[in-house]
Motif scaffolding. Structure first.
Motif, PDB file in Angstrom:
ATOM      1  N   THR A 201     -23.834  12.611  44.293  1.00  0.00           N
ATOM      2  CA  THR A 201     -22.763  12.115  45.158  1.00  0.00           C
ATOM      3  C   THR A 201     -21.425  12.588  44.614  1.00  0.00           C
ATOM      4  O   THR A 201     -21.246  12.686  43.386  1.00  0.00           O
ATOM      5  N   THR A 202     -20.501  12.885  45.502  1.00  0.00           N
ATOM      6  CA  THR A 202     -19.174  13.298  45.054  1.00  0.00           C
ATOM      7  C   THR A 202     -18.242  12.105  44.873  1.00  0.00           C
ATOM      8  O   THR A 202     -17.281  12.184  44.103  1.00  0.00           O
ATOM      9  N   ALA A 203     -18.510  11.023  45.570  1.00  0.00           N
ATOM     10  CA  ALA A 203     -17.606   9.878  45.513  1.00  0.00           C
ATOM     11  C   ALA A 203     -18.406   8.583  45.430  1.00  0.00           C
ATOM     12  O   ALA A 203     -19.588   8.534  45.792  1.00  0.00           O
ATOM     13  N   PHE A 204     -17.755   7.524  44.968  1.00  0.00           N
ATOM     14  CA  PHE A 204     -18.370   6.212  44.811  1.00  0.00           C
ATOM     15  C   PHE A 204     -17.569   5.201  45.634  1.00  0.00           C
ATOM     16  O   PHE A 204     -16.347   5.081  45.467  1.00  0.00           O
ATOM     17  N   VAL A 205     -18.240   4.507  46.531  1.00  0.00           N
ATOM     18  CA  VAL A 205     -17.582   3.565  47.432  1.00  0.00           C
ATOM     19  C   VAL A 205     -17.115   2.342  46.640  1.00  0.00           C
ATOM     20  O   VAL A 205     -17.871   1.765  45.851  1.00  0.00           O
TER      21      VAL A 205
ATOM     22  N   ALA B 192      -7.267   3.368  37.815  1.00  0.00           N
ATOM     23  CA  ALA B 192      -6.342   3.266  36.682  1.00  0.00           C
ATOM     24  C   ALA B 192      -7.091   3.294  35.362  1.00  0.00           C
ATOM     25  O   ALA B 192      -6.626   3.853  34.367  1.00  0.00           O
ATOM     26  N   ASN B 193      -8.280   2.702  35.365  1.00  0.00           N
ATOM     27  CA  ASN B 193      -9.085   2.640  34.145  1.00  0.00           C
ATOM     28  C   ASN B 193      -9.616   4.013  33.771  1.00  0.00           C
ATOM     29  O   ASN B 193      -9.696   4.360  32.591  1.00  0.00           O
ATOM     30  N   THR B 194      -9.978   4.813  34.779  1.00  0.00           N
ATOM     31  CA  THR B 194     -10.508   6.179  34.661  1.00  0.00           C
ATOM     32  C   THR B 194     -11.883   6.235  34.006  1.00  0.00           C
ATOM     33  O   THR B 194     -12.434   7.312  33.823  1.00  0.00           O
ATOM     34  N   GLU B 195     -12.454   5.103  33.627  1.00  0.00           N
ATOM     35  CA  GLU B 195     -13.769   5.119  32.995  1.00  0.00           C
ATOM     36  C   GLU B 195     -14.849   4.533  33.893  1.00  0.00           C
ATOM     37  O   GLU B 195     -16.025   4.608  33.569  1.00  0.00           O
ATOM     38  N   ASP B 196     -14.459   3.956  35.008  1.00  0.00           N
ATOM     39  CA  ASP B 196     -15.428   3.506  35.989  1.00  0.00           C
ATOM     40  C   ASP B 196     -15.756   4.675  36.920  1.00  0.00           C
ATOM     41  O   ASP B 196     -15.081   5.697  36.926  1.00  0.00           O
ATOM     42  N   PHE B 197     -16.786   4.495  37.734  1.00  0.00           N
ATOM     43  CA  PHE B 197     -17.215   5.558  38.622  1.00  0.00           C
ATOM     44  C   PHE B 197     -16.377   5.550  39.889  1.00  0.00           C
ATOM     45  O   PHE B 197     -16.391   4.576  40.654  1.00  0.00           O
ATOM     46  N   THR B 198     -15.640   6.640  40.092  1.00  0.00           N
ATOM     47  CA  THR B 198     -14.760   6.753  41.247  1.00  0.00           C
ATOM     48  C   THR B 198     -14.955   8.072  41.981  1.00  0.00           C
ATOM     49  O   THR B 198     -15.079   8.101  43.202  1.00  0.00           O
TER      50      THR B 198
ATOM     51  N   ASN C 267     -19.985  10.352  36.421  1.00  0.00           N
ATOM     52  CA  ASN C 267     -21.210  10.243  37.207  1.00  0.00           C
ATOM     53  C   ASN C 267     -22.252   9.549  36.338  1.00  0.00           C
ATOM     54  O   ASN C 267     -22.351   9.835  35.143  1.00  0.00           O
ATOM     55  N   PRO C 268     -23.058   8.643  36.886  1.00  0.00           N
ATOM     56  CA  PRO C 268     -24.026   7.913  36.054  1.00  0.00           C
ATOM     57  C   PRO C 268     -25.059   8.805  35.370  1.00  0.00           C
ATOM     58  O   PRO C 268     -25.436   8.548  34.218  1.00  0.00           O
ATOM     59  N   THR C 269     -25.532   9.848  36.032  1.00  0.00           N
ATOM     60  CA  THR C 269     -26.513  10.732  35.404  1.00  0.00           C
ATOM     61  C   THR C 269     -25.878  11.513  34.265  1.00  0.00           C
ATOM     62  O   THR C 269     -26.478  11.678  33.196  1.00  0.00           O
TER      63      THR C 269
END
Length: 418
Positions: free
Chosen positions: A50-54, A66-72, A78-80
């Motif tokens: 996936t390119t983006a995370f809802v 802002a955190n930049t460490e969550d999936f966005t 990316n989780p993988t």
């Protein structure tokens, strides 16, 4: 990157994570380290294409960006990919790791993140040909100067250090002559000068060598090689402390986009599960081939750390878990550079089992002529300084039967001098 928040997790995921105890051996970490499974409880790591995370709402979205460490967004996380980073960091004994699209892009990220115009690097002149080109030519365009020194001469390394030196870069063993450097000695030297030591650990992988435990600050990988292990995908990585991985390289990766593809990360995760088994088997086979070559009348010299004749054999055995690795190089006997090149080509072209290619780390054995492949873009003076002669042949030993490998080499070697 490792040690970053994974977001909300299901009860099943929390239970799965809790079952992984501290103090596991590297072989177990290579199989088990990854992000917690999803709510479905998959046993094999999931592939997130996936390119983006809802995002659930605007407030959460703002916080995560802002955190930049969550999936966005796929360019930043990316989780993988994160599972690969966590696994590699665990195997190297690092706080964190950051994945890149190739091994060369990992070096690019290293320099762009750490250095600026006016800074100086000391690098072994025996490193991979593209690495020499990147340091000598490309980085020089932006004011980063590099001094190249003999891989095994500590006095030459020390003499090259300047007040502006910020980084020492070594590859051990080197490609293709398998020269070994003293990691701990170089680390001490770098730290005395206020610099960092980065070690390219591609040839050994963490299955054989862990440079951070010997004092190195950062470890670089071309995951294309042994981490994958079957010649399928391109990948790179840097491992080290989170003050570098998260705070320095993270922003640079987001800006440059030298991101590892999720599919490639998934392939690497599968490859790393058999890394220790492959490295052990391939190292044993390489030693047998090296001994056979050393006894062959058409071979002038064999380069392999597992041989007692290797100049850094004892050091290599200490640093590399008693194994020589899977790459063997050798010079064919010849009276001139022209004759040496013709003889090397005859050996290579006579093979019927080995693959003629420039990669290494595959389960299939690969044979190459470094002077006209991996080091072809260097000047003749640079090749001579690195010891890359026209009669040099590099063999990356795979998982075929050893006798089939030596029989294949014999087809060409038996014709030399005839």
């Amino acid at each position: 990157m490792s040690d970053r928040p994974d977001g909300p997790a299901s009860e099943a995921a929390r239970i799965a994570r809790a079952r992984l105890p501290e103090g596991l051996r590297p072989e177990t970490l290579a199989v088990r380290t990854a992000m917690a499974p999803s709510q479905h409880g998959e046993n094999s790591e999931a592939l997130f294409l996936t390119t983006a995370f809802v995002q659930p709402d605007s407030e959460t979205s703002a916080r995560r960006f802002a955190n930049t460490e969550d999936f966005t967004y796929g360019r930043t996380s990316n989780p993988t990919v994160r599972s690969f980073e966590q696994r590699l960091a665990a195997m190297e004994g690092a706080e964190g790791a950051i994945a890149t699209s190739t091994g060369m892009s990992a070096i690019l990220l290293l320099i762009m993140g750490l250095l600026k115009a006016g800074d100086h690097v000391v690098c072994s002149r025996s490193v991979f040909g593209s690495t020499v080109g990147l340091f000598a030519k490309e980085f020089g365009k932006f004011g980063v100067e590099t001094s190249f020194v003999a891989q095994t001469d500590l006095a030459e390394w020390r003499a090259a250090i300047r007040p502006t030196t910020k980084l020492l870069f070594a590859e051990t063993p080197t490609n293709p002559l398998t020269e070994v450097c003293d990691i701990r000695a170089l680390a001490d030297m770098a730290h005395e000068a206020g610099a960092l030591l980065t070690v390219d650990n591609t040839f050994c992988s963490p299955a054989l060598q862990r440079p951070l435990a010997l004092g190195a600050d950062l470890v670089m990988h071309a995951g294309t090689k042994y981490l994958d292990g079957q010649g399928r995908v391109m990948a790179g990585a840097l491992c080290g402390a989170n003050k570098h991985i998260v705070e320095v390289f993270g922003p640079t990766l987001r800006a440059t986009g030298v991101t590892l593809a999720p599919f490639n990360a998934w392939v690497l995760l599968k490859g790393m599960e058999t890394l220790h088994l492959r490295m052990k088997a391939q190292s044993e086979a390489a030693l047998a081939v090296a001994r056979w070559l050393e006894a062959h009348p058409a071979v002038a010299r064999v380069y392999y750390p597992g041989l007692t004749s290797h100049p850094q054999h004892e050091l290599a055995m200490r640093q590399q878990s008693g194994q020589g690795g899977a790459v063997v190089s050798f010079d064919v006997k010849a009276d001139s550079p022209e004759a040496a090149r013709a003889a090397a080509f005859k050996v290579i072209d006579s093979t019927r089992v080995l693959s003629i290619a420039t990669n290494l780390g595959d389960t299939k054995s690969i044979i190459a002529h470094p002077a006209t492949s991996s080091h072809c873009r260097l000047s003749e003076a640079q090749r001579q300084a690195a010891g890359i002669g026209q009669g040099l042949v590099r063999l990356a030993v795979g998982l075929e039967h050893v006798d089939d490998i030596t029989d294949d080499l014999q087809r060409g070697l038996s014709q030399l001098g005839s």
